[in-house]
Design an enzyme around this catalytic site. Structure first.
Site, PDB file in Angstrom:
ATOM      1  N   GLU A  17     -10.476  -5.389   2.577  1.00 43.38           N
ATOM      2  CA  GLU A  17      -9.865  -4.470   3.526  1.00 43.38           C
ATOM      3  C   GLU A  17     -10.731  -4.202   4.752  1.00 43.38           C
ATOM      4  OE1 GLU A  17      -6.969  -4.155   3.405  1.00 43.38           O
ATOM      5  OE2 GLU A  17      -6.338  -4.353   1.324  1.00 43.38           O
ATOM      6  N   HIS A  56      -3.822  -7.940  10.730  1.00 46.95           N
ATOM      7  CA  HIS A  56      -4.551  -7.538   9.523  1.00 46.95           C
ATOM      8  C   HIS A  56      -4.058  -8.337   8.305  1.00 46.95           C
ATOM      9  CE1 HIS A  56      -6.333  -4.330   6.794  1.00 46.95           C
ATOM     10  NE2 HIS A  56      -5.474  -4.929   5.977  1.00 46.95           N
ATOM     11  N   GLU A  57      -2.751  -8.363   8.122  1.00 45.89           N
ATOM     12  CA  GLU A  57      -2.216  -9.041   6.922  1.00 45.89           C
ATOM     13  C   GLU A  57      -2.470 -10.546   6.977  1.00 45.89           C
ATOM     14  OE1 GLU A  57      -1.691  -7.024   4.720  1.00 45.89           O
ATOM     15  OE2 GLU A  57      -1.364  -5.250   5.957  1.00 45.89           O
ATOM     16  N   GLY A  70       1.605   0.345   4.414  1.00 46.16           N
ATOM     17  CA  GLY A  70       2.088  -0.084   5.721  1.00 46.16           C
ATOM     18  C   GLY A  70       2.593  -1.517   5.640  1.00 46.16           C
ATOM     19  N   ALA A  71       1.848  -2.332   4.905  1.00 46.69           N
ATOM     20  CA  ALA A  71       2.202  -3.733   4.744  1.00 46.69           C
ATOM     21  C   ALA A  71       1.394  -4.313   3.591  1.00 46.69           C
ATOM     22  CB  ALA A  71       1.890  -4.512   6.022  1.00 46.69           C
ATOM     23  N   MET A  72       1.839  -5.484   3.099  1.00 48.90           N
ATOM     24  CA  MET A  72       1.150  -6.111   1.963  1.00 48.90           C
ATOM     25  C   MET A  72       1.054  -7.607   2.187  1.00 48.90           C
ATOM     26  SD  MET A  72      -0.323  -5.889  -0.935  1.00 48.90           S
ATOM     27  CE  MET A  72      -1.015  -7.389  -1.637  1.00 48.90           C
ATOM     28  N   GLU A  73      -0.159  -8.123   1.999  1.00 51.59           N
ATOM     29  CA  GLU A  73      -0.473  -9.500   2.394  1.00 51.59           C
ATOM     30  C   GLU A  73      -0.089 -10.567   1.381  1.00 51.59           C
ATOM     31  OE1 GLU A  73      -2.634  -7.102   1.456  1.00 51.59           O
ATOM     32  OE2 GLU A  73      -4.382  -7.913   0.400  1.00 51.59           O
ATOM     33  N   ASN A  74       0.929 -10.356   0.527  1.00 55.01           N
ATOM     34  CA  ASN A  74       1.321 -11.384  -0.443  1.00 55.01           C
ATOM     35  C   ASN A  74       1.214 -12.778   0.170  1.00 55.01           C
ATOM     36  OD1 ASN A  74       2.387  -9.206  -2.137  1.00 55.01           O
ATOM     37  ND2 ASN A  74       3.977  -9.106  -0.565  1.00 55.01           N
ATOM     38  N   GLU A  86      -0.073  -5.172  -5.611  1.00 52.80           N
ATOM     39  CA  GLU A  86      -1.434  -4.676  -5.443  1.00 52.80           C
ATOM     40  C   GLU A  86      -1.451  -3.168  -5.649  1.00 52.80           C
ATOM     41  OE1 GLU A  86      -5.343  -5.179  -2.599  1.00 52.80           O
ATOM     42  OE2 GLU A  86      -3.405  -5.107  -1.645  1.00 52.80           O
TER      43      GLU A  86
HETATM   44  N1  BES Z   1      -3.564  -4.695   0.921  1.00 56.79           N
HETATM   45  C1  BES Z   1      -3.055  -3.640   1.714  1.00 56.79           C
HETATM   46  C2  BES Z   1      -1.824  -2.999   1.158  1.00 56.79           C
HETATM   47  C3  BES Z   1      -2.064  -2.004   0.062  1.00 56.79           C
HETATM   48  C4  BES Z   1      -2.530  -0.752   0.360  1.00 56.79           C
HETATM   49  C5  BES Z   1      -1.786  -2.312  -1.244  1.00 56.79           C
HETATM   50  C6  BES Z   1      -2.740   0.167  -0.653  1.00 56.79           C
HETATM   51  C7  BES Z   1      -1.992  -1.410  -2.247  1.00 56.79           C
HETATM   52  C8  BES Z   1      -2.469  -0.164  -1.963  1.00 56.79           C
HETATM   53  C9  BES Z   1      -2.724  -4.148   3.124  1.00 56.79           C
HETATM   54  O1  BES Z   1      -3.411  -5.273   3.519  1.00 56.79           O
HETATM   55  C10 BES Z   1      -3.141  -3.073   4.062  1.00 56.79           C
HETATM   56  O2  BES Z   1      -4.302  -2.843   4.179  1.00 56.79           O
HETATM   57  N2  BES Z   1      -2.183  -2.413   4.689  1.00 56.79           N
HETATM   58  C11 BES Z   1      -2.463  -1.306   5.558  1.00 56.79           C
HETATM   59  C12 BES Z   1      -2.182  -1.628   6.984  1.00 56.79           C
HETATM   60  C13 BES Z   1      -3.379  -2.129   7.710  1.00 56.79           C
HETATM   61  C14 BES Z   1      -3.045  -2.511   9.115  1.00 56.79           C
HETATM   62  C15 BES Z   1      -4.524  -1.152   7.731  1.00 56.79           C
HETATM   63  C16 BES Z   1      -1.603  -0.150   5.130  1.00 56.79           C
HETATM   64  O3  BES Z   1      -0.779  -0.354   4.250  1.00 56.79           O
HETATM   65  O4  BES Z   1      -1.753   0.928   5.656  1.00 56.79           O
HETATM   66 ZN    ZN Z   2      -5.375  -4.959   4.007  1.00 51.92          ZN
END
Ligand code: BES
Ligand code: ZN
Length: 878
Positions: free
Chosen positions: A334, A311-312, A275-279, A142
């Protein structure tokens, strides 16, 4: 470039004449050389006459011989006439000598690529195992980097099924979205075939290959859930595992649809940009967002793990099962996942009062959206490089806040019913913002589309001015901008208010510019009888801060609210809101600093975590601006803040109390850090004493994880180039620990040192191999004394910084962190001049926003300098 390719260049979306249905992907990574080979067979439906196939590919090597098209029957195979990779557009165009047969066929591509070190696409992450340095292979697709792993239609609406095969060394763990269906061993290589996935978007495909341990559990309907982490750290995965299992059960009920895959794996990755990715079925995390250590993690770390997991997992429905149609609707993913994560966390940990903490999300949304350089929630995207920048506080935090506003307007039951029906209606498919509004409108009978369009299609938000006039309240809306100017936006504002008690409530929609309410008709008390605060009458607008707007009261109403705070009549959310709105109005030069400080004085007996936490962060910002605007008042202001926090600091002390709550643990760390920051002697001495004990014994009860950051900040306050021992001690702890949260804690305190020479050392340390590139940004957190040093360092190291972080969203964090604290027009000009020759499209928005902040600060400084009675007020308060 030849004429025939022109038609495919510079297009935001791929042409639609070939539709991907199914990908069969085979990947063979070489972890030693950091390269991989791959083949992909894509079943497609040719729906219009064409001899071209246009799909995404980037950083891959494909030769003409490696590409062919097999007709459905298998009888006819077309060789490619020409294969062209258009680098800038990240597409590959395959040309055949004749039109492709309409209907089903298979596009076959063999290719090669590299496991890069940019934390995107197919990349390598480094770790150590038994003292040996190793690489793992990880994907992060992503928003638009699946194309760096396999050629594909890399757009969220081009959903297809995926059948993946990996060829890896036998001793490694290899994971993908689905479970393994077949494993073949051949010497030291194994070939793993994974089950075919349901239809999904390319950005959710994932692969992880490395050495891991895991812990495992099952949901109530038997779905296998695992947390994978570094070998030997599996105990640290138990907390997240427990949260995940409970959360899956909860979402199944809330969305009225079960989790759609046979398993869920969650993996901690040592190098991870977000922070994390929801694959789908294989969620990847930073270590700090997944692992929890009983002995060395703080309460704040625990909360972070729970909310990130929640969140994920929310995305597994909202995002993965139902996907945004295009990146313009990213906020649906998001904003929603953010909002739902609070719902889940609240149900699992009610004592965390997480909905009160939610207000921090709103604050950050309002802060960014108060800029003229903000953008609408639904934002046009014309090129892949623009997508990264919209993973911002508008999509996440304003998005989540609008959902909270709407839920509170429609009511939670109706809202949930509509969501369940939305998920059902659009599952395995894609949706736009208006699709969600339509379902909500149908379920509620309210004009949701009309109401919400005013919030998602235009940027910004209103400030509602409230004036009292006998028994009448006058409301007027105008666009709020931190610059103090008045924008011309107008909104349909769900207004709520209560008067003298939370039982006397009134709701209405402010549709036009203004409205007058006669309070006698609906409120239990009269505003006109008894003029002043002593009568105890008050009016709070935007009850519990459910609406995404600011409120500006006339002096009369503001005075009554201050009294209501002192006499503890208001909810924590409302206390938070009054403070936060006042701070924003002050920054916009619509409220004198003296009035803000006086208001802050009403919070002397405050004990609620979220309210105090905001009071602290506002006090930091005020001290910074006063240092530039009225340095002669700074000591006095600091003294006022120290006194303000004294009450709660004394209650909390340094040592955890038996049986105390999560929020007290979090608050203790923040309060003590604030006292240390403002130079409170007693706190600094105690911090040093406890830090010394910690240096002698890492398990000392004198410095538990919740107070460590405060002690580190205190230590760094007293470090200078001639007294470096505290700094060096912190570096020793940094080097010795293998807990990422501890490393982050240390990085976050180092640059707060007031000695610019030390700050420079710290900044250079961030560029060394000892700091993972994912973490460097935490160390850029300089105090006001280090601001200039940081800017010079940034310019001098621009090439390196831009090369290391320039291809993702992390670069934007450097820019905003370093530029935004400046407070003069001259500095803004200097920054602009530097970027005149160093900017690029992917940072343009952030740069403009940061410069606007500098202008806002500069204007604020001028405002404070011309403010009458400020010195008097400060002296009185301190
Ligand atoms: N889908 C995002 C990860 C992401 C962020 C992919 C930016 C590509 C670009 C994931 O679900 C997400 O939102 N992660 C957050 C943590 C969340 C608890 C707010 C993050 O990475 O900070
Ligand atoms: Zn997210």
């Amino acid at each position: 470039m030849e004429q025939k390719y022109e038609q495919f260049k510079g297009q935001p979306r791929l042409p639609k004449f070939v539709v991907p249905k199914r990908y069969v992907i085979n990947l063979k990574p070489d972890l030693a050389s950091c390269t991989f080979t791959g083949t992909v067979e894509i079943s497609v439906d040719v729906v219009a006459d064409t001899k071209f196939i246009v799909l995404n590919a980037a950083d891959l090597t494909v030769s003409r011989d490696g590409v062919r098209f097999r007709e459905h029957s298998g009888l006819k195979v077309l060789e490619a006439l020409e294969v062209k990779l258009l680098e800038e557009d990240e597409i590959m165009v395959v040309e055949f000598s004749e039109n492709l047969p309409l209907g089903v066929g298979v596009l076959c591509i063999a290719y090669e690529g590299t496991l890069n070190d940019k934390m995107k696409g197919f990349y390598r992450s480094k770790y150590e195992h038994n003292g040996e340095k190793k690489n793992m292979a990880v994907t992060q697709f992503e928003p638009a980097d699946a194309r760096r792993c396999f050629p594909c239609w890399d757009e969220p609406a081009r959903k297809a099924t995926f059948k993946i095969t990996l060829e890896v060394p036998t001793e490694l763990v290899a994971l993908s979205n689905m479970p393994v269906v077949e494993e073949k061993r051949d010497g030291d290589v194994k070939t793993l075939h994974y089950e075919e996935s349901p239809i999904m978007s390319t950005y959710l495909v994932a692969v992880v290959i490395g050495l891991f341990d895991f812990v495992e559990d099952h949901t109530s309907d038997g779905i296998k859930v695992r947390v994978y982490c570094q070998v030997g750290k599996e105990n640290q995965g138990k907390f997240a595992l427990d949260v995940a299992v409970k959360t899956l059960d909860l979402y199944k009920k809330y969305f009225a649809v079960p989790y759609s895959l046979p398993k869920l794996d969650m993996v901690a990755i040592p190098d991870f940009a977000a922070g994390a990715m929801e694959n789908y079925g294989l969620v990847t995390y930073r270590e700090t967002a997944l692992l929890y250590d009983d002995k060395h993690s703080a309460a704040a770390n625990k909360q972070r793990v729970a909310t990130v997991v929640a969140h994920e997992l929310a995305h597994q429905w909202f995002g993965n099962l139902v996907t945004m149609e295009w990146w313009t609707h990213l906020w649906l993913n998001e904003g929603f996942a953010t909002w739902v994560s609070y719902l889940a966390t609240d149900s699992l940990f009610p004592e965390w009062k997480i909905w009160t903490q939610f207000l921090e999300e709103s604050t950050e949304g309002l802060r960014l959206d108060g800029l003229a350089e903000s953008h609408p929630i639904e934002v046009e995207i014309n090129h892949a490089c623009e997508i990264d920048e919209i993973f911002d506080a508008i999509s996440y935090r304003k998005g989540a806040s609008l959902i909270r506003m709407l839920q509170s307007y429609l009511g939670p039951e109706c809202f949930q019913r509509a969501l369940a029906s939305y998920i059902k209606q659009y599952s395995c498919s894609n949706a736009k913002t208006e699709d969600l509004w339509a379902v909500l409108e149908e379920e509620s009978g309210e004009p949701v589309n009309n109401l919400m369009n005013s919030w998602t299609k235009q940027k910004g938000y209103p400030v509602v001015t409230v004036k009292v006039n006998d028994d009448k309240l006058e409301f007027e809306q105008s666009q709020f901008l931190l610059s103090g100017s008045c924008g011309d936006g107008q909104w349909i504002v769900p207004m709520t208010l209560c008067c003298c008690s939370y039982d006397a409530r009134k709701n209405f929609l402010l549709q036009g510019k203004s409205e007058i309410l006669d309070t006698k008709e609906f409120l239990g008390c009269s505003l006109s009888q008894g003029r002043l605060a002593e009568t105890g009458t008050w009016v709070k607008v935007n009850v519990d801060q459910a609406g995404f707007y600011r409120v500006k009261y006339d002096d009369e109403l503001a005075g009554r609210l201050r009294y209501a705070i002192e006499t503890k009549c208001l909810s924590a959310m409302d206390r938070y809101g009054i403070l936060d709105d006042s701070y924003a109005l002050c920054m916009a030069c619509q409220l004198p600093l003296a009035s803000l400080l006086t208001l802050m004085g009403a919070y002397r007996e405050e004990l609620e975590y979220t309210v105090l936490s905001n009071l602290i962060s506002i006090s930091y910002k005020i001290a910074r601006i006063v240092a530039d605007a009225a340095p002669e008042l700074l000591d006095c202001v600091k003294l006022f803040f120290i006194n303000l926090f004294q009450h709660s600091a004394e209650k909390l002390g340094w040592d955890p109390k038996q049986g105390e709550g999560h929020l007290d643990a979090m608050l203790r760390g923040e309060i003590l850090a604030a006292l240390a920051h403002f130079g409170h002697d007693v706190t600094q001495c105690e911090a040093t004493r406890r830090f010394d004990a910690f240096l002698n014994d890492r398990h000392t009860p004198l410095l538990p994880p919740d107070t460590r950051k405060a002690a580190y900040v205190a230590v760094m306050q007293n470090v200078s180039i001639s007294n470096r021992s505290g700094y060096e001690a912190l570096l020793r702890i940094y080097r010795e620990t293998d807990l990422s949260q501890e490393k982050t804690r240390i990085l976050g305190s180092l640059a707060s040192c007031p000695d610019p020479d030390i700050v420079l050392e710290v900044l250079n340390f961030l560029l060394s191999s000892e700091v993972r590139s994912q973490d460097a940004i935490f160390g850029v957190n300089v105090g006001i004394e280090g601001r200039e040093t940081a800017w010079r360092w940034f310019k001098e190291n621009w090439d390196h910084i831009s090369k290391t972080w320039g291809s993702g969203f992390l670069i934007t964090r450097f820019i905003s962190t370093i530029v935004s604290p400046f407070t003069s027009y001259e500095k803004a000009k200097e920054v602009e001049e530097f970027f005149a020759s160093h900017s690029k499209p992917s940072i343009a928005r952030t740069l403009k926003q940061s410069l606007e902040r500098v202008h806002i600060n500069a204007k604020w400084v001028q405002g404070i300098q011309t403010e009458k009675h400020l010195a008097e007020t400060v002296q009185k308060l301190a």
